[in-house]
Write a protein that holds these residues in place. Structure first.
Motif, mmCIF file in Angstrom:
data_model
loop_
_atom_site.group_PDB
_atom_site.id
_atom_site.type_symbol
_atom_site.label_atom_id
_atom_site.label_comp_id
_atom_site.label_asym_id
_atom_site.label_seq_id
_atom_site.Cartn_x
_atom_site.Cartn_y
_atom_site.Cartn_z
ATOM 1 N N LEU A 506 0.833 -1.204 0.000
ATOM 2 C CA LEU A 506 0.000 0.000 0.000
ATOM 3 C C LEU A 506 0.865 1.250 0.000
ATOM 4 O O LEU A 506 0.602 2.205 -0.744
ATOM 5 N N ASN A 507 1.907 1.256 0.807
ATOM 6 C CA ASN A 507 2.805 2.418 0.845
ATOM 7 C C ASN A 507 3.606 2.549 -0.438
ATOM 8 O O ASN A 507 3.893 3.667 -0.885
ATOM 9 N N ARG A 508 3.984 1.420 -1.050
ATOM 10 C CA ARG A 508 4.693 1.485 -2.335
ATOM 11 C C ARG A 508 3.806 2.165 -3.384
ATOM 12 O O ARG A 508 4.256 3.032 -4.146
ATOM 13 N N ASP A 509 2.528 1.781 -3.419
ATOM 14 C CA ASP A 509 1.597 2.404 -4.363
ATOM 15 C C ASP A 509 1.391 3.879 -4.045
ATOM 16 O O ASP A 509 1.215 4.711 -4.945
ATOM 17 N N LEU A 510 1.416 4.194 -2.759
ATOM 18 C CA LEU A 510 1.300 5.595 -2.346
ATOM 19 C C LEU A 510 2.457 6.412 -2.910
ATOM 20 O O LEU A 510 2.268 7.540 -3.378
ATOM 21 N N VAL A 511 3.651 5.852 -2.891
ATOM 22 C CA VAL A 511 4.837 6.524 -3.437
ATOM 23 C C VAL A 511 4.659 6.788 -4.935
ATOM 24 O O VAL A 511 4.889 7.903 -5.422
ATOM 25 N N LEU A 512 4.237 5.755 -5.669
ATOM 26 C CA LEU A 512 4.089 5.885 -7.123
ATOM 27 C C LEU A 512 3.020 6.904 -7.484
ATOM 28 O O LEU A 512 3.190 7.718 -8.398
ATOM 29 N N ILE A 513 1.905 6.875 -6.757
ATOM 30 C CA ILE A 513 0.801 7.799 -7.047
ATOM 31 C C ILE A 513 1.181 9.224 -6.677
ATOM 32 O O ILE A 513 0.876 10.173 -7.404
ATOM 33 N N ALA A 514 1.860 9.383 -5.546
ATOM 34 C CA ALA A 514 2.255 10.722 -5.107
ATOM 35 C C ALA A 514 3.180 11.380 -6.121
ATOM 36 O O ALA A 514 3.047 12.578 -6.413
ATOM 37 N N ASP A 515 4.126 10.628 -6.671
ATOM 38 C CA ASP A 515 5.045 11.183 -7.672
ATOM 39 C C ASP A 515 4.283 11.717 -8.886
ATOM 40 O O ASP A 515 4.629 12.775 -9.435
ATOM 41 N N HIS A 516 3.248 11.001 -9.293
ATOM 42 C CA HIS A 516 2.429 11.438 -10.421
ATOM 43 C C HIS A 516 1.571 12.638 -10.035
ATOM 44 O O HIS A 516 1.426 13.603 -10.799
ATOM 45 N N ASP A 517 1.007 12.598 -8.839
ATOM 46 C CA ASP A 517 0.116 13.671 -8.397
ATOM 47 C C ASP A 517 0.835 15.006 -8.268
ATOM 48 O O ASP A 517 0.254 16.069 -8.536
ATOM 49 N N ILE A 518 2.098 14.972 -7.832
ATOM 50 C CA ILE A 518 2.863 16.214 -7.654
ATOM 51 C C ILE A 518 2.882 17.008 -8.955
ATOM 52 O O ILE A 518 2.596 18.215 -8.974
ATOM 53 N N GLN A 519 3.208 16.333 -10.052
ATOM 54 C CA GLN A 519 3.303 17.015 -11.340
ATOM 55 C C GLN A 519 1.944 17.515 -11.816
ATOM 56 O O GLN A 519 1.806 18.670 -12.238
ATOM 57 N N MET A 520 0.927 16.663 -11.715
ATOM 58 C CA MET A 520 -0.391 17.018 -12.233
ATOM 59 C C MET A 520 -1.027 18.162 -11.461
ATOM 60 O O MET A 520 -1.594 19.095 -12.047
ATOM 61 N N VAL A 521 -0.946 18.112 -10.142
ATOM 62 C CA VAL A 521 -1.577 19.151 -9.320
ATOM 63 C C VAL A 521 -0.922 20.498 -9.580
ATOM 64 O O VAL A 521 -1.607 21.519 -9.714
ATOM 65 N N ASN A 522 0.395 20.529 -9.644
ATOM 66 C CA ASN A 522 1.087 21.793 -9.893
ATOM 67 C C ASN A 522 0.711 22.385 -11.244
ATOM 68 O O ASN A 522 0.453 23.590 -11.363
ATOM 69 N N ILE A 523 0.662 21.539 -12.258
ATOM 70 C CA ILE A 523 0.325 22.019 -13.607
ATOM 71 C C ILE A 523 -1.098 22.559 -13.647
ATOM 72 O O ILE A 523 -1.360 23.663 -14.145
ATOM 73 N N VAL A 524 -2.047 21.788 -13.123
ATOM 74 C CA VAL A 524 -3.457 22.191 -13.183
ATOM 75 C C VAL A 524 -3.708 23.454 -12.362
ATOM 76 O O VAL A 524 -4.440 24.358 -12.784
ATOM 77 N N SER A 525 -3.096 23.546 -11.178
ATOM 78 C CA SER A 525 -3.312 24.730 -10.344
ATOM 79 C C SER A 525 -2.767 25.983 -11.023
ATOM 80 O O SER A 525 -3.417 27.040 -11.011
ATOM 81 N N ILE A 526 -1.599 25.855 -11.644
ATOM 82 C CA ILE A 526 -1.017 27.008 -12.345
ATOM 83 C C ILE A 526 -1.892 27.417 -13.522
ATOM 84 O O ILE A 526 -2.176 28.614 -13.718
ATOM 85 N N LEU A 527 -2.345 26.445 -14.305
ATOM 86 C CA LEU A 527 -3.194 26.759 -15.461
ATOM 87 C C LEU A 527 -4.513 27.396 -15.039
ATOM 88 O O LEU A 527 -4.989 28.354 -15.671
ATOM 89 N N ALA A 528 -5.117 26.877 -13.962
ATOM 90 C CA ALA A 528 -6.399 27.412 -13.492
ATOM 91 C C ALA A 528 -6.245 28.846 -13.005
ATOM 92 O O ALA A 528 -7.034 29.734 -13.362
ATOM 93 N N VAL A 529 -5.224 29.083 -12.194
ATOM 94 C CA VAL A 529 -4.977 30.447 -11.688
ATOM 95 C C VAL A 529 -4.620 31.383 -12.837
ATOM 96 O O VAL A 529 -5.094 32.530 -12.898
ATOM 97 N N PHE A 530 -3.806 30.889 -13.769
ATOM 98 C CA PHE A 530 -3.430 31.677 -14.949
ATOM 99 C C PHE A 530 -4.671 32.126 -15.717
ATOM 100 O O PHE A 530 -4.803 33.299 -16.082
ATOM 101 N N ALA A 531 -5.587 31.192 -15.945
ATOM 102 C CA ALA A 531 -6.791 31.506 -16.726
ATOM 103 C C ALA A 531 -7.659 32.553 -16.037
ATOM 104 O O ALA A 531 -8.168 33.483 -16.680
ATOM 105 N N ILE A 532 -7.825 32.418 -14.738
ATOM 106 C CA ILE A 532 -8.676 33.364 -14.004
ATOM 107 C C ILE A 532 -8.076 34.759 -14.022
ATOM 108 O O ILE A 532 -8.774 35.762 -14.245
#
Length: 691
Positions: A506-532
């Motif tokens: 479970l923790n191994r999967d948490l590591v893999l998912i977190a690595d992916h989430d870091i990139q996606m969340v940062n990109i989406v938050s920047i794009l959303a704030v940029f658009a507004i």
């Protein structure tokens, strides 16, 4: 909006009565909202580890398990303890070496099992629960087990870790709120001229906080991280709206308007002014909802909802409160102790080139450091070392060399040769020190049917065979993550349907998912704030400048742990950037708005930048220091490293963002102001043309 504002002012007493009445269902909702202390339960359902947990629960009734190490205790006493634990509600079964010896001939008990459950000094009891690790029933059962333990007993396992987390949060949560409120009051007192105003602000925000927590009942449950942070962040973020309303109200009063007329104008202008900044904050928080780890949705929805309710409080409830308490507010005044920064304003326009050079020089090493910051994923690492679960896990490691147990599920249709290959592959995987399965009980020619049902049901059920593999590696470490991947490759080569689960997987999967989430969340938050921002300013260049400034602050904040040699919790690397962006972009918007206003009335660029810094500095300092004080207080008092690290980084981020907006953003405007003005629709009117 004006008609609504007029009704708010006219019916202020009715609004306060209704707002207060609504606190009752909010309190009921708050009490009725369950707190989830199991972060691993937020993993996506399609993962092998989660599917394996489901099979362990439904077929083997062993989805949640704790291990009790019993030291230097006679067998009769151990047997009595087992019986007491079996009688606890929520406990499914307790198994020790004695249970196996009682149900089958001693010669049939494998040596591996003997060594795993009894090393001559300590005995190991495996406790399985009726429900999952984080369920209320399981946590209550763990409480009862802890109550009956003595100095010779040590409780380990994920359920014990979650139970200790729950205990600490329940003890500390009132302290978090008290410290955050107390320190915020100090900052507001220093930054506002009215002595009573900070209390009125906090009262208005209290309505919004209680509404937010009360409406969480519609979500069913919220995580303990959300529960611990949401009120603090809502307090910090909503303070801007309150300050703006009061300042605008005073401004209108000085024009000679009556209090009701002034408040009407203040409500209209406040809503207009905070709409863009609140939308950017909401967008930043909602960006967390795209995380594969559903904890992001939990945090994002609650925090975004908090901002919406904060805006509602600022333009509906707070105006009514200010009008009702208008006399005591304006009667008690003192000198403002957070000044406007005239010297800083002059500095930014005189030495803007040097400021930008320093900013770039700083950005490079901190940008590189950000990528090298060490991160931990194990819940146990965030807890104090003197708790039951930490002592129990350490005992498992010391006495049995098994800080983690993997549960490997394979089809019961595998032939004996295939099963032998599976077991050989597991046994020879580096770091696996013991393996237990049903086949261990079967000697040459002994059919499975000869084994007692109590033994068979532990290792075989529902078309699956369960293999317990004890690892000498600690959960969520690179060594164990690699070990699990190796186990998957070896086992799935023989049985493609095989599943590996347990805390390590479970923790191994948490590591893999977190690595992916870091990139996606940062990109989406920047794009959303940029658009507004782009829509609000009708510009493509304005959001580039503002987001770049805040992202520089975030990069510095996230790079500092590397230079300090600090290991941060994984959730920090995902959410800090998003929260810091959403919460402090307001400072940048305020500065840019004021710069635009100064240019539109005919000031040259240097004077416009200088005046924008001077006029905005007090508000930015008060807001930034309020954010800092609310979060740093929690960081100072929390014993849970995950909460302490998150709040500490948010506090530091508020100071860094504040500094960047007061120094670097003005320098950027001095250099890129002409580009901003030419690439923005109607940024200037005729009066704003360059002299």
């Amino acid at each position: 909006m004006r008609k609504i504002a007029e009704q708010i002012v006219k019916k202020r007493v009715l609004i306060l009565v209704l707002a207060t009445v609504l606190l009752v269902p909010s309190l009921v909702g708050y009490i009725g909202t369950r707190i989830n202390y199991d972060i691993l339960s937020y993993l996506p359902e399609q993962l092998d580890s989660i599917q394996g947990q489901e099979i362990l629960d439904q077929q083997f009734h062993a989805a949640s398990m704790s291990m009790i190490t019993v030291e230097n205790m006679e067998k009769k006493q151990v047997d009595r303890i087992e019986e007491k634990i079996r009688g606890i509600d929520g406990v499914r079964d307790v198994m020790g070496l004695g249970d196996f010896l009682q149900t089958m001939p001693p010669e049939m008990v494998p040596q591996d099992l003997r060594g795993m459950l009894d090393n001559g000094v300590c005995q190991l009891l495996l406790v399985t629960f009726e429900e999952g690790n984080g369920s209320d029933r399981t946590l209550k059962a763990v409480d009862e087990i802890k109550a009956m333990m003595n100095s010779q007993m040590f409780l380990g396992g994920l359920a014990a870790v979650i139970n200790d987390t729950k205990m600490l949060i329940e003890q500390e949560l009132p302290l978090y709120v008290a410290v955050a409120v107390g320190l915020s009051l100090v900052v507001l007192f220093l930054g506002l001229r009215y002595s009573v105003a900070p209390l009125i602000f906090l009262l208005g925000i209290l309505y919004a906080v209680l509404y937010n927590f009360g409406t969480n009942i519609f979500l069913g449950e919220v995580s303990y991280i959300t529960s611990a942070l949401a009120a603090i962040l809502q307090l910090a973020v909503s303070m801007d709206f309150s300050i703006f309303l009061l300042e605008r109200y005073d401004e209108e009063l000085h024009k000679g308007l009556t209090s009701q007329e002034a408040m009407t104008e203040a409500v209209v202008n406040t809503f207009t002014a905070i709409s863009a900044s609140s939308l950017t904050t909401i967008a930043g928080f909602l960006a967390m909802c795209i995380m594969d780890l559903k904890l992001g949705t939990d945090m994002g929805v609650v925090m975004a909802k908090g901002v919406v309710l904060g805006v509602f409080s600022a333009v509906v409830i707070l105006p009514a409160l200010i009008l009702v308490f208008d006399k005591p507010i304006h009667k008690h005044k003192h000198k403002v102790l957070i000044p406007k920064l005239r010297g800083v304003a002059k500095l930014t326009t005189t030495h803007y080139k040097a400021i930008l050079i320093i900013a770039v020089v700083l950005l490079i090493p901190f940008g590189l450091a950000q990528k090298k910051t060490d991160v931990y994923y194990n819940l146990l690492d965030s807890l104090p070392q003197d708790l039951t679960s930490t002592a129990g896990t350490q005992k498992l490691r010391d006495e049995f060399d098994m800080p983690t147990t993997h549960f490997i599920l394979v089809s019961d249709q595998l032939s004996r040769p295939q099963m032998d290959k599976v077991l050989e592959g597991i046994r020879t995987t580096e770091g696996i020190n013991s393996v237990m399965t049903l086949d261990k009980f079967l000697g040459a020619g002994i059919p499975e049917a000869m084994l007692p049902e109590s033994i068979r049901s532990v290792f075989s059920a529902g078309g699956w065979k369960m293999i317990m593999a004890n690892s000498s590696y600690t959960s969520a470490t690179p060594a164990q993550n690699a070990q699990i991947s190796e186990l998957e490759n070896r086992v799935k080569a023989i049985d493609p349907t095989a599943l590996i689960t347990g805390e390590g997987a479970l923790n191994r999967d948490l590591v893999l998912i977190a690595d992916h989430d870091i990139q996606m969340v940062n990109i989406v938050s920047i794009l959303a704030v940029f658009a507004i921002i782009a829509i609000s300013f009708k510009s493509l260049s304005v959001p580039i400048v503002l987001v770049a400034a805040i992202e520089m602050a975030i990069t510095i904040n996230m790079g500092i742990p590397y230079f300090e040699g600090e290991t941060i919790p994984f959730i920090a690397s995902i959410v800090i950037g998003t929260i810091q962006l959403g919460a402090t972009i307001d400072y940048a918007i305020l500065m840019m708005t004021r710069y635009q206003e100064e240019r539109r009335v005919g000031k040259v660029r240097r004077d416009a930048v200088e005046h924008a810094v001077y006029t905005c500095s007090s508000s930015i300092l008060t807001s930034g220091l309020s954010f800092f004080s609310a979060t740093v207080g929690v960081a100072m008092v929390s014993k849970i490293d995950l909460i302490r690290s998150l709040c500490g980084m948010l506090a530091r981020g508020a100071l860094i963002s504040m500094t960047v907006i007061l120094l670097v953003l003005p320098a950027l405007l001095m250099v890129f102001g002409p580009i901003v003005e030419k690439t923005s629709f109607q940024f200037l009117n005729k009066k704003g043309e360059e002299h």
